[in-house]
Design a protein around this motif. Structure first.
Motif, PDB file in Angstrom:
ATOM      1  N   ILE A  84       0.791  -1.260   0.015  1.00 19.30           N
ATOM      2  CA  ILE A  84       0.016  -0.039  -0.064  1.00 19.30           C
ATOM      3  C   ILE A  84       0.959   1.191  -0.059  1.00 19.30           C
ATOM      4  O   ILE A  84       1.325   1.445   1.030  1.00 19.30           O
ATOM      5  CB  ILE A  84      -0.992   0.060   1.302  1.00 19.30           C
ATOM      6  N   LEU A  85       0.926   1.839  -1.311  1.00 21.22           N
ATOM      7  CA  LEU A  85       1.912   2.925  -1.363  1.00 21.22           C
ATOM      8  C   LEU A  85       1.167   4.151  -0.787  1.00 21.22           C
ATOM      9  O   LEU A  85      -0.149   4.379  -0.533  1.00 21.22           O
ATOM     10  CB  LEU A  85       2.361   3.267  -2.794  1.00 21.22           C
ATOM     11  N   ASP A  86       1.867   5.197  -0.465  1.00 18.75           N
ATOM     12  CA  ASP A  86       1.474   6.545  -0.316  1.00 18.75           C
ATOM     13  C   ASP A  86       2.154   7.773  -0.825  1.00 18.75           C
ATOM     14  O   ASP A  86       3.253   7.467  -1.554  1.00 18.75           O
ATOM     15  CB  ASP A  86       1.243   6.895   1.454  1.00 18.75           C
ATOM     16  N   SER A 126      -2.903   1.980  -3.273  1.00 17.99           N
ATOM     17  CA  SER A 126      -2.441   3.178  -2.926  1.00 17.99           C
ATOM     18  C   SER A 126      -3.551   3.660  -1.878  1.00 17.99           C
ATOM     19  O   SER A 126      -4.748   3.551  -2.179  1.00 17.99           O
ATOM     20  CB  SER A 126      -1.967   4.174  -3.965  1.00 17.99           C
ATOM     21  N   ALA A 127      -3.260   4.673  -1.124  1.00 21.01           N
ATOM     22  CA  ALA A 127      -3.890   5.194  -0.056  1.00 21.01           C
ATOM     23  C   ALA A 127      -4.188   6.634  -0.720  1.00 21.01           C
ATOM     24  O   ALA A 127      -3.769   7.745   0.033  1.00 21.01           O
ATOM     25  CB  ALA A 127      -3.317   5.348   1.388  1.00 21.01           C
ATOM     26  N   CYS A 174       4.592   6.940  -8.158  1.00 17.53           N
ATOM     27  CA  CYS A 174       5.654   6.248  -7.542  1.00 17.53           C
ATOM     28  C   CYS A 174       6.273   5.676  -9.046  1.00 17.53           C
ATOM     29  O   CYS A 174       5.876   4.332  -9.218  1.00 17.53           O
ATOM     30  CB  CYS A 174       5.206   5.303  -6.546  1.00 17.53           C
ATOM     31  N   PRO A 175       6.974   6.161  -9.642  1.00 16.25           N
ATOM     32  CA  PRO A 175       7.601   5.550 -10.946  1.00 16.25           C
ATOM     33  C   PRO A 175       8.360   4.217 -10.879  1.00 16.25           C
ATOM     34  O   PRO A 175       8.405   3.482 -12.048  1.00 16.25           O
ATOM     35  CB  PRO A 175       8.490   6.723 -11.429  1.00 16.25           C
ATOM     36  N   THR A 211       1.886   0.981 -11.837  1.00 17.21           N
ATOM     37  CA  THR A 211       0.701   1.776 -11.385  1.00 17.21           C
ATOM     38  C   THR A 211      -0.246   1.177 -10.283  1.00 17.21           C
ATOM     39  O   THR A 211      -0.738  -0.002 -10.572  1.00 17.21           O
ATOM     40  CB  THR A 211      -0.156   2.022 -12.419  1.00 17.21           C
ATOM     41  N   PRO A 212      -0.526   1.681  -9.034  1.00 14.63           N
ATOM     42  CA  PRO A 212      -1.093   0.855  -8.236  1.00 14.63           C
ATOM     43  C   PRO A 212      -2.623   1.185  -8.193  1.00 14.63           C
ATOM     44  O   PRO A 212      -3.035   2.120  -9.025  1.00 14.63           O
ATOM     45  CB  PRO A 212      -0.898   1.793  -6.764  1.00 14.63           C
TER      46      PRO A 212
END
Length: 363
Positions: free
Chosen positions: A260-262, A292-293, A298-299, A303-304
């Motif tokens: 889970i990216l931020d 993602s939240a 975020c390259p 793609t989240p």
């Protein structure tokens, strides 16, 4: 976790490279089974070896659809006759989070040659496809669906806000949590790793899916309760994903790592690169699912999927359940090669797939 890379002489197209991970999951602790034949019964004694000589916190044996929890040193006696070959699986969980697992096939009628070594491999099987009788040069002894273990990687501050959004209100949150817990009925355990400089870890109690205690809500609540220093502290997403794969990789069954990216994902101070880690997961047959939240850039990652609202999280959870449901655990006779890369894979069967384009991430 260490990577061994061999580089050969320069040739046309560049130097030849061979890469191997030299400490795969599940190799740091071991289980040993002593199986004694008795009149109309089998007696199983479980022994173990741990690098720090720790006693197991939990020992479980499974055979014939029955699971039994044992105290360390307690024997297991199976008194039902074996009508056909059965798989006995022993698993131990140690206080430091290490797992050890051992599996054997028991022949019918308690034959003298009652034990033979098996190797587990998790693959994705498309609907309507039958698993072949041989794979990777080994005979397929059994095919199981089984329970799932999920590793979740997130920064606690970001996922805490996400949990508040998804589980809004105390009473409503309790009802909502119960609903989420039923979304993945075969979920056995959630392991959370914080993407902080300290990489904290926490896990739910392992619960077989045949009993109570599903833990799908723990995908957000567990990492939300991990310790952290500050909302804007450096992240270690790639290192945490590698650790999550190491933790769930020893589970012989359905598994996945959810990242889970931020918005702080560009401030990643990991030792490993995203591309290196995704290849590590590919070799272990562990799918990486990226959420993602909220909106992020975020390259270094594919793609989240945005899960910042209840409806979006629900849709992502359904997709995760479908991904896990397609997985099968194959028990193969003999030792598996590593990495497991048959060419080509049989039609409709292959390594479990996670977020699209994860395999194409570069360092």
């Amino acid at each position: 976790m260490h990577r061994l890379e061999l580089v050969g002489p320069e040739r046309e197209g560049g130097p030849a490279r061979v890469e191997r991970w030299i400490n795969r999951p599940g190799q740091e602790a071991e289980l040993f089974l002593r199986i004694d034949k008795q009149p109309n019964a089998l007696r199983v004694n479980v022994g173990w070896a741990h690098p720090e000589k720790l006693l197991p916190r939990e020992v479980r044996l499974q055979i014939g659809g029955t699971e039994r929890a044992l105290k360390p040193g307690e024997p297991f006696v199976w008194q039902q006759p074996l009508r056909e070959p059965s798989i006995l699986v022993a698993e131990a969980l140690f206080p430091d989070g290490r797992r050890a697992q051992r599996s054997v096939v028991l022949q019918a009628d308690f034959a003298e040659e009652a034990e033979s070594s098996l190797s587990p491999i998790v693959v994705e099987v498309e609907p309507g496809i039958e698993v072949p009788t041989e794979l990777l040069g080994c005979r397929v002894v059994a095919v199981e669906e089984g329970d799932a273990v999920i590793g979740v990687v997130a920064h606690p501050a970001a996922v805490r806000a996400l949990a508040d959004e998804i589980l809004a209100g105390s009473f409503a949150g309790s009802r909502r949590s119960q609903l989420l817990d039923s979304r993945i009925p075969f979920l056995r355990q959630v392991v959370a790793i914080g993407a902080t400089p300290q990489l904290p870890q926490r896990e739910t109690i392992a619960k077989p899916s045949s009993g109570k205690g599903k833990r799908a809500a723990g995908i957000v609540t567990l990492p939300a309760n991990l310790p952290f220093e500050g909302r804007h502290e450096p992240r270690r997403f790639a290192d945490a994903v590698a650790l999550g794969a190491f933790r769930v990789g020893s589970w012989p069954g359905r598994r996945a790592v959810v990242l889970i990216l931020d918005g702080q994902c560009v401030n990643d101070h990991s030792v490993f690169k995203a591309g290196t880690v995704t290849r590590y997961l590919e070799q272990l047959h562990i799918p990486l699912v990226i959420w993602s939240a909220g909106a992020v850039n975020c390259p270094q990652w594919p793609t989240p999927r945005d899960v910042s609202s209840s409806s979006r999280f629900d849709a992502a959870l359904v997709e995760l359940e479908h991904l896990l449901r397609r997985q099968r655990l194959l028990w193969l006779q003999g030792e598996l090669p590593f990495p497991m890369t048959p060419s080509p894979w049989p039609r409709g069967i292959g390594p479990p797939k996670g977020t699209k384009s994860a395999a194409r991430v570069r360092d």
